[in-house]
Scaffold this motif. Structure first.
Motif, mmCIF file in Angstrom:
data_model
loop_
_atom_site.group_PDB
_atom_site.id
_atom_site.type_symbol
_atom_site.label_atom_id
_atom_site.label_comp_id
_atom_site.label_asym_id
_atom_site.label_seq_id
_atom_site.Cartn_x
_atom_site.Cartn_y
_atom_site.Cartn_z
ATOM 1 N N SER A 34 0.843 -1.183 0.000
ATOM 2 C CA SER A 34 0.000 0.000 0.000
ATOM 3 C C SER A 34 0.887 1.245 0.000
ATOM 4 O O SER A 34 2.096 1.185 0.247
ATOM 5 C CB SER A 34 -0.905 0.009 1.231
ATOM 6 O OG SER A 34 -0.125 0.187 2.395
ATOM 7 N N ARG A 35 0.282 2.393 -0.256
ATOM 8 C CA ARG A 35 1.032 3.647 -0.217
ATOM 9 C C ARG A 35 1.632 3.869 1.172
ATOM 10 O O ARG A 35 2.765 4.323 1.307
ATOM 11 C CB ARG A 35 0.121 4.806 -0.597
ATOM 12 C CG ARG A 35 0.841 6.146 -0.683
ATOM 13 C CD ARG A 35 -0.095 7.234 -1.168
ATOM 14 N NE ARG A 35 -0.552 6.965 -2.525
ATOM 15 C CZ ARG A 35 0.157 7.274 -3.614
ATOM 16 N NH1 ARG A 35 1.353 7.841 -3.500
ATOM 17 N NH2 ARG A 35 -0.320 6.999 -4.813
ATOM 18 N N GLU A 36 0.875 3.540 2.216
ATOM 19 C CA GLU A 36 1.377 3.728 3.569
ATOM 20 C C GLU A 36 2.529 2.770 3.867
ATOM 21 O O GLU A 36 3.530 3.157 4.481
ATOM 22 C CB GLU A 36 0.238 3.510 4.583
ATOM 23 C CG GLU A 36 0.652 3.613 6.052
ATOM 24 C CD GLU A 36 1.152 4.989 6.458
ATOM 25 O OE1 GLU A 36 1.658 5.109 7.599
ATOM 26 O OE2 GLU A 36 1.053 5.937 5.654
ATOM 27 N N GLN A 37 2.412 1.523 3.438
ATOM 28 C CA GLN A 37 3.516 0.577 3.632
ATOM 29 C C GLN A 37 4.763 1.058 2.914
ATOM 30 O O GLN A 37 5.870 0.980 3.444
ATOM 31 C CB GLN A 37 3.113 -0.801 3.104
ATOM 32 C CG GLN A 37 2.170 -1.566 3.995
ATOM 33 C CD GLN A 37 1.783 -2.881 3.352
ATOM 34 O OE1 GLN A 37 1.448 -2.931 2.174
ATOM 35 N NE2 GLN A 37 1.827 -3.944 4.127
ATOM 36 N N SER A 38 4.582 1.528 1.689
ATOM 37 C CA SER A 38 5.706 2.013 0.902
ATOM 38 C C SER A 38 6.373 3.194 1.593
ATOM 39 O O SER A 38 7.599 3.291 1.634
ATOM 40 C CB SER A 38 5.230 2.409 -0.496
ATOM 41 O OG SER A 38 6.309 2.773 -1.313
ATOM 42 N N ARG A 39 5.555 4.090 2.142
ATOM 43 C CA ARG A 39 6.105 5.257 2.833
ATOM 44 C C ARG A 39 6.920 4.838 4.056
ATOM 45 O O ARG A 39 8.040 5.318 4.270
ATOM 46 C CB ARG A 39 4.969 6.186 3.261
ATOM 47 C CG ARG A 39 5.439 7.484 3.918
ATOM 48 C CD ARG A 39 4.260 8.280 4.458
ATOM 49 N NE ARG A 39 3.662 7.640 5.610
ATOM 50 C CZ ARG A 39 4.158 7.737 6.854
ATOM 51 N NH1 ARG A 39 5.268 8.439 7.090
ATOM 52 N NH2 ARG A 39 3.562 7.129 7.859
ATOM 53 N N LEU A 40 6.359 3.919 4.854
ATOM 54 C CA LEU A 40 7.066 3.463 6.047
ATOM 55 C C LEU A 40 8.335 2.700 5.688
ATOM 56 O O LEU A 40 9.370 2.822 6.361
ATOM 57 C CB LEU A 40 6.141 2.586 6.887
ATOM 58 C CG LEU A 40 4.947 3.291 7.545
ATOM 59 C CD1 LEU A 40 4.039 2.272 8.232
ATOM 60 C CD2 LEU A 40 5.432 4.332 8.548
ATOM 61 N N LEU A 41 8.254 1.901 4.620
ATOM 62 C CA LEU A 41 9.416 1.125 4.187
ATOM 63 C C LEU A 41 10.567 2.045 3.795
ATOM 64 O O LEU A 41 11.710 1.848 4.217
ATOM 65 C CB LEU A 41 9.026 0.229 3.014
ATOM 66 C CG LEU A 41 10.131 -0.631 2.404
ATOM 67 C CD1 LEU A 41 10.666 -1.624 3.426
ATOM 68 C CD2 LEU A 41 9.625 -1.355 1.163
ATOM 69 N N ARG A 42 10.265 3.064 2.999
ATOM 70 C CA ARG A 42 11.319 3.976 2.544
ATOM 71 C C ARG A 42 11.803 4.894 3.657
ATOM 72 O O ARG A 42 12.952 5.315 3.662
ATOM 73 C CB ARG A 42 10.821 4.759 1.342
ATOM 74 C CG ARG A 42 10.679 3.883 0.095
ATOM 75 C CD ARG A 42 10.253 4.676 -1.133
ATOM 76 N NE ARG A 42 10.335 3.841 -2.324
ATOM 77 C CZ ARG A 42 9.350 3.069 -2.768
ATOM 78 N NH1 ARG A 42 8.204 3.045 -2.114
ATOM 79 N NH2 ARG A 42 9.502 2.333 -3.843
ATOM 80 N N ARG A 43 10.904 5.212 4.578
ATOM 81 C CA ARG A 43 11.326 6.029 5.713
ATOM 82 C C ARG A 43 12.353 5.297 6.566
ATOM 83 O O ARG A 43 13.319 5.874 7.050
ATOM 84 C CB ARG A 43 10.103 6.401 6.561
ATOM 85 C CG ARG A 43 10.440 7.251 7.779
ATOM 86 C CD ARG A 43 9.195 7.564 8.577
ATOM 87 N NE ARG A 43 9.497 8.350 9.750
ATOM 88 C CZ ARG A 43 8.606 8.703 10.657
ATOM 89 N NH1 ARG A 43 7.334 8.331 10.515
ATOM 90 N NH2 ARG A 43 8.960 9.412 11.713
#
Length: 208
Positions: free
Chosen positions: A170-179
């Motif tokens: 998801s967009r949120e997973q992707s954001r947390l992963l890259r963060r």
């Protein structure tokens, strides 16, 4: 090629935070210990020709006479990498080393991994598929799986398709992963090394 959805108690979806395209973490399992490295070279060739977009990748090899597998990060054909080596170390530890250490039960894998696109059903499926005598190519990409599959099949002289397990983030997973694991640094990828908020949709593509 048919898709089989893996029952996943907690499911999550993956999207690239920098674009509207959907990113997928796919794992391609081969029946020999060296095929994944060959598939990597084929994918890199497709990248250089502009036929395939890959954000990051890694290879796992488990020779039949070895007690445990080895893995290494490969990045992209131009030497860049979307994620740091710490992410791949986490993946290798959760999928390959934890079972060897006897870690199992309701507390494993930790729920936190689900938040960055590594749900328990995905890890459990990979633990069953990656065993002595096989190899696996991990690919983070927004490309269609069929394109990656076509490049990966060229690694097998008989043209046999590898088994694929994939999870869309998801967009949120992707954001947390890259963060947590994102990096702008370049890495030296060695394909010859032996290596000393949504719902995650898991798909399994059969061998035939």
């Amino acid at each position: 090629m048919s898709n089989t959805t893996i029952p996943a108690g907690k499911r999550h979806a993956i999207a690239d935070s920098r674009s509207t395209s959907v990113a997928t973490l796919s794992v391609w399992i081969f029946g020999t210990a060296d095929a994944a490295a060959l598939a990597l070279r084929s994918c890199e060739s497709a990248q250089r020709q502009g036929r395939l977009r890959i954000s990051d990748s890694a290879v796992v090899q488990w020779p039949p006479d070895h007690g445990r597998p080895s893995g290494y990060q490969c990045g992209t054909a131009d030497g860049s990498a979307e994620l740091s080596g710490a992410f791949w170390g986490l993946v290798f530890g959760a999928v390959l080393l934890a079972p060897l250490a006897g870690l199992s039960g309701p507390i494993w894998p930790p729920d936190g991994l689900d938040r960055i696109g590594l749900p328990g059903p995905l890890l459990e499926k990979l633990q069953l598929l990656i065993r002595p005598g096989v190899s696996a190519l991990f690919v983070l990409s927004d490309a269609d799986l069929a394109r990656i599959r076509l490049a990966a099949m060229r690694a097998d002289r008989a043209g046999r398709p590898p088994h694929c397990v994939a999870a869309r983030l998801s967009r949120e997973q992707s954001r947390l992963l890259r963060r947590a694991f994102g990096t702008g640094e370049r890495i030296e990828a060695d394909a010859d090394a032996t290596g000393t908020g949504g719902e995650a949709e898991l798909k399994s593509l059969p061998l035939h």
